[in-house]
Enzyme design. Structure first.
Site, PDB file in Angstrom:
ATOM      1  N   ARG A 219      -1.703 119.201  25.185  1.00 28.73           N
ATOM      2  CA  ARG A 219      -1.571 120.448  25.939  1.00 28.73           C
ATOM      3  C   ARG A 219      -1.250 121.477  24.574  1.00 28.73           C
ATOM      4  O   ARG A 219      -1.078 121.014  23.810  1.00 28.73           O
ATOM      5  CB  ARG A 219      -0.641 120.631  27.085  1.00 28.73           C
ATOM      6  CG  ARG A 219       0.583 119.703  26.430  1.00 28.73           C
ATOM      7  CD  ARG A 219       1.712 119.603  27.639  1.00 28.73           C
ATOM      8  NE  ARG A 219       2.915 119.014  27.080  1.00 28.73           N
ATOM      9  CZ  ARG A 219       4.071 118.523  27.984  1.00 28.73           C
ATOM     10  NH1 ARG A 219       4.095 118.889  28.922  1.00 28.73           N
ATOM     11  NH2 ARG A 219       4.982 117.851  27.215  1.00 28.73           N
TER      12      ARG A 219
ATOM     13  N   GLU B 243       7.547 125.708  27.847  1.00 30.42           N
ATOM     14  CA  GLU B 243       7.949 125.536  26.453  1.00 30.42           C
ATOM     15  C   GLU B 243       7.100 125.990  25.351  1.00 30.42           C
ATOM     16  O   GLU B 243       6.627 125.174  24.502  1.00 30.42           O
ATOM     17  CB  GLU B 243       7.986 124.020  26.305  1.00 30.42           C
ATOM     18  CG  GLU B 243       9.322 123.367  26.940  1.00 30.42           C
ATOM     19  CD  GLU B 243       9.740 121.947  26.790  1.00 30.42           C
ATOM     20  OE1 GLU B 243       8.859 121.125  26.029  1.00 30.42           O
ATOM     21  OE2 GLU B 243      10.674 121.456  27.264  1.00 30.42           O
TER      22      GLU B 243
ATOM     23  N   GLU C 123      14.661 121.437  33.583  1.00 31.25           N
ATOM     24  CA  GLU C 123      14.309 120.197  33.621  1.00 31.25           C
ATOM     25  C   GLU C 123      15.434 119.251  33.094  1.00 31.25           C
ATOM     26  O   GLU C 123      15.930 119.693  32.011  1.00 31.25           O
ATOM     27  CB  GLU C 123      13.052 119.727  32.627  1.00 31.25           C
ATOM     28  CG  GLU C 123      11.811 120.380  32.907  1.00 31.25           C
ATOM     29  CD  GLU C 123      10.772 119.983  32.069  1.00 31.25           C
ATOM     30  OE1 GLU C 123      10.911 119.250  30.913  1.00 31.25           O
ATOM     31  OE2 GLU C 123       9.589 120.759  31.952  1.00 31.25           O
TER      32      GLU C 123
ATOM     33  N   GLU D 161       2.761 110.148  29.764  1.00 32.01           N
ATOM     34  CA  GLU D 161       4.295 109.993  30.067  1.00 32.01           C
ATOM     35  C   GLU D 161       4.556 108.942  30.930  1.00 32.01           C
ATOM     36  O   GLU D 161       5.584 109.006  31.784  1.00 32.01           O
ATOM     37  CB  GLU D 161       4.705 111.476  30.356  1.00 32.01           C
ATOM     38  CG  GLU D 161       4.432 112.581  29.271  1.00 32.01           C
ATOM     39  CD  GLU D 161       5.129 113.841  29.706  1.00 32.01           C
ATOM     40  OE1 GLU D 161       4.432 114.384  30.868  1.00 32.01           O
ATOM     41  OE2 GLU D 161       5.837 114.545  29.049  1.00 32.01           O
TER      42      GLU D 161
HETATM   43  C1  GAL Z   1       9.267 118.586  28.481  1.00 30.22           C
HETATM   44  C2  GAL Z   1       8.041 119.223  29.280  1.00 30.22           C
HETATM   45  C3  GAL Z   1       7.700 118.368  30.494  1.00 30.22           C
HETATM   46  C4  GAL Z   1       7.905 116.851  29.998  1.00 30.22           C
HETATM   47  C5  GAL Z   1       9.031 116.427  29.556  1.00 30.22           C
HETATM   48  C6  GAL Z   1       9.379 115.011  29.157  1.00 30.22           C
HETATM   49  O1  GAL Z   1       9.562 119.055  27.185  1.00 30.22           O
HETATM   50  O2  GAL Z   1       8.352 120.325  29.472  1.00 30.22           O
HETATM   51  O3  GAL Z   1       6.521 118.823  30.715  1.00 30.22           O
HETATM   52  O4  GAL Z   1       6.849 116.699  29.139  1.00 30.22           O
HETATM   53  O5  GAL Z   1       9.240 117.202  28.192  1.00 30.22           O
HETATM   54  O6  GAL Z   1      10.563 114.771  28.738  1.00 30.22           O
END
Ligand code: GAL
Length: 691
Positions: free
Chosen positions: A140, A179, A329, A377
């Site tokens: 991405r 991000e 998040e 992930e």
């Molecule tokens: C963040 C991202 C998410 C996911 C997450 C995992 O940096 O915005 O999409 O990848 O990390 O920790």
């Protein structure tokens, strides 16, 4: 069109641009009065799952206590499976299903993950690394931030989404991209770089003058000759301007979508983007000026929290807009992107949520609901396992959600209370990082070491940009204000003359905003006010003793100070027999009317820093809310709308007792018999105003 000149005009002249926000956002999760004041929820990717599972997922979210889902942020290939052919029917149904379960919805624009058809047909939109490698499909963020074509596609998908969901009763806000950060070195980026430099300096002569290009025959006849670099043995002026460039580019990139969204959405819906911790990629204060709220992604990658440092990052995010923010998040236990992805201990996920609230979050969203069956992930912490049933972390998250839902009416319209402000300057951070002089001089670490005792002793610190209004803070500490403009110096001098206590840390007032040395020694434009200058600076490979009212050791960095005015007091001096530092002042201070200015020339050890913080707080008459609490206890205060609340968190493994302020009444949590349980959290109401 990329609006370099316009963004630049409001970026480089500190404080010149008034914030542009279509609606004044309250100190609560959303601007919708009928929605919960605290959002608790999760990232959900319905496009990854069969539709007949959605209802069960949403029912399980509801059972966990969630009131919010965040979706669509990576679903571009599902929303636009072929160029110009949009399919939103599935998202209509997903949002309707979420609404049927009473959820608030945050929609992400999907532009962090362009579809394969797009980059296959238009490879010019792909990002190019500094070494010339062009990114490809499959990960991405493979787009170039300068690609006009990419921005056109982004604007189009954002517009389609806004037209469709801009008045959907479930949707409360929008997150642009995800991000943002990696810059690009493709041909369009190089063109934008040259346009940026031209807009910044006007003439090549001016660039040559500010960059001192007679050095090593760097002289440029034309802007087109200036190479685009982020790293390497380049002129530090060029490298600092690279950061100014990425700030302009990312700000403009985000605004491209923000503008598209705002044309069609209810102005009560927020527009934001989610950022990462201590990200050095662009100036976050500038980036957020034209967004409604800040939002960030808080992870403890190694599962070993340094709570005070984590709190500093929350305070920085709150400082972006000086208003409450969203935790967009956070981890349900563990991440999957460090060498050892240790899970947080039982209780610490709840501590994280309450810490965020204590520092001004009005939303806590977990990432993610359920791991996709495949993809990068699958090992990441989630609330469900691969079988679609709850993981062991779920009861802790459900408990946290229940507490937050219950506390929401109390927390509504309150914000963190702080009497100490710390100034964080991206320019200074970058400038120091580019020329550390001592490899251990990590500017974020330097900042955090000042923050640590100030936070634990005062129990409330605001982190602000240098051009913020400081008038309500009796104490302002700028740990390493290396880059200082004349305007900023004047504003700080006014603050001191009006009775403020200003403290500068090592390396302050050394450079201007082109990373050039001020002709005066440090603190440059504040040297007259201080009545002292830095005579010389030294990188230390061993610690050196300091004595005086602040005693202890200096390490990493030491500056000798030379008073030029007779009323300057020396608070500490070095003891360094046979060395340059011996007997020279390390910390000096001067009263200016009812205010004062103090310069700390050394990187102090923990004990000396704690002593210094105590002195500074006493001088500024700032007292803690809870006196004498164990270092594992974190205290935060939120106030507003006629309310005062105290949040106490025990980050340690044993119960702790402490004395509550008079009139504190426990509302919820783990406070019993004058003690806060191990890994416990408690919420109290307070009476009266803080002294
Ligand atoms: C963040 C991202 C998410 C996911 C997450 C995992 O940096 O915005 O999409 O990848 O990390 O920790």
């Amino acid at each position: 069109m990329i609006m370099i000149a316009a963004v630049l005009a409001s970026t480089m002249s500190a404080g010149a641009a008034a914030p542009r926000s279509p609606t004044a956002f309250p100190q609560r999760a959303t601007a919708f009065a009928d929605k919960p004041a605290i959002a608790v929820g999760v990232s959900w990717y319905p496009e990854q799952w069969p539709e007949d599972r959605w209802d069960k997922d949403l029912a399980m979210m509801k059972a966990t206590g969630f009131n919010t889902v965040r979706m669509a942020e990576f679903a571009w290939s599902r929303m636009e499976p072929e160029e110009g052919r949009f399919d939103f029917a599935w998202l209509d149904r997903a949002i309707a299903a979420a609404r049927a379960h009473g959820m608030m919805v945050v929609l992400g624009t999907p532009t962090a993950a362009p579809p394969a058809w797009l980059t296959q047909k238009y490879p010019d939109v792909l990002r190019v690394d500094e070494d010339g490698t062009r990114a490809g499909h499959g990960a991405r963020r493979q787009f170039s931030f300068a690609s006009q074509r990419y921005r056109d596609f982004c604007r189009q998908i954002a517009t389609e989404m806004a037209k469709r969901y801009g008045h959907n009763p479930a949707v409360v806000g929008w997150q642009i991209d995800n991000e943002v950060g990696p810059p690009s070195f493709d041909a369009e980026s190089v063109g934008a770089w040259h346009a940026f430099l031209k807009a910044r300096y006007g003439t090549i002569d001016e660039l040559n003058r500010r960059w001192a290009t007679q050095y090593w025959s760097q002289y440029y006849n034309d802007f087109d000759q200036v190479p685009l670099h982020a790293t390497g043995q380049q002129n530090p002026a060029l490298l600092l301007d690279f950061k100014h460039f990425t700030t302009v580019m990312w700000t403009d990139y985000i605004q491209n979508e923000a503008t598209a969204l705002r044309q069609a959405i209810d102005p009560r819906m927020f527009v934001t983007t989610n950022t990462m911790f201590w990200n050095a990629g662009f100036d976050h204060f500038r980036m957020h000026r034209d967004l409604d709220i800040a939002a960030w992604d808080n992870y403890i990658p190694d599962g070993r929290p340094d709570w005070v440092a984590n709190g500093a990052n929350h305070d920085l995010v709150r400082g972006y807009k000086q208003r409450n923010f969203w935790l967009m998040e956070t981890q349900p236990g563990r991440v999957d992107w460090v060498p050892v992805n240790r899970a947080l201990d039982p209780g610490q996920v709840r501590e994280m949520a309450w810490q965020a609230i204590g520092h001004g979050a009005d939303a806590v969203l977990y990432w993610q609901w359920r791991p996709a069956a495949n993809g990068q992930e699958t090992y990441h912490g989630a609330i469900l396992g691969q079988d679609g049933e709850f993981n062991p972390i779920q009861p802790e998250i459900a408990r946290t959600a229940a507490e937050l839902n219950k506390a929401a009416p109390l927390l509504a319209d309150t914000q963190p209370i702080a009497r100490v402000a710390m100034l964080f300057s991206y320019d200074s951070r970058w400038a120091i990082d580019l020329q550390r002089h001592n490899r251990d001089f990590d500017p974020v670490k330097a900042f955090t070491e000042f923050y640590r005792p100030l936070r634990t002793q005062s129990q409330g610190v605001a982190i602000l940009p240098v051009d913020a209004d400081l008038s309500r803070y009796p104490l302002v500490v700028a740990p390493d204000l290396n880059v200082l403009t004349a305007n900023e110096a004047q504003a700080l001098a006014r603050y001191v003359r009006a009775g403020g206590h200003l403290v500068l840390g090592p390396r302050s007032g050394m450079k201007d905003d082109a990373n050039a040395l001020w002709p005066q020694r440090q603190p440059g434009p504040l040297a007259d006010l201080l009545g002292a200058t830095v005579e010389q600076y030294y990188a230390l490979d061993q610690s050196v003793e300091i004595t005086g009212s602040v005693a202890g050791k200096a390490a990493i960095w030491a500056e000798t100070l030379a008073p030029t005015a007779s009323d300057v007091r020396t608070l500490a001096s070095y003891r360094d027999t046979g060395g340059w530092l011996d007997g020279k002042p390390a910390i000096v201070s001067r009263n200016v009317g009812r205010g004062s200015i103090t310069y700390v020339g050394a990187w102090l050890d923990t004990a000396a820093m704690a002593k210094l913080a105590a002195m500074l707080l006493a001088d500024a008459k700032i007292t803690p809310i809870v006196d004498g609490a164990d270092p594992d206890i974190e205290i935060a205060e939120r106030g507003g709308a006629g309310k005062r609340l105290l949040i106490a968190i025990n980050h340690g493994k044993v119960a702790q007792s402490f004395v509550l302020p008079a009139g504190a009444v426990p509302v919820s949590g783990d406070w019993a018999d004058g003690r806060l349980a191990a890994h416990g959290v408690a919420l109290f109401t307070l009476r009266g105003d803080r002294k």
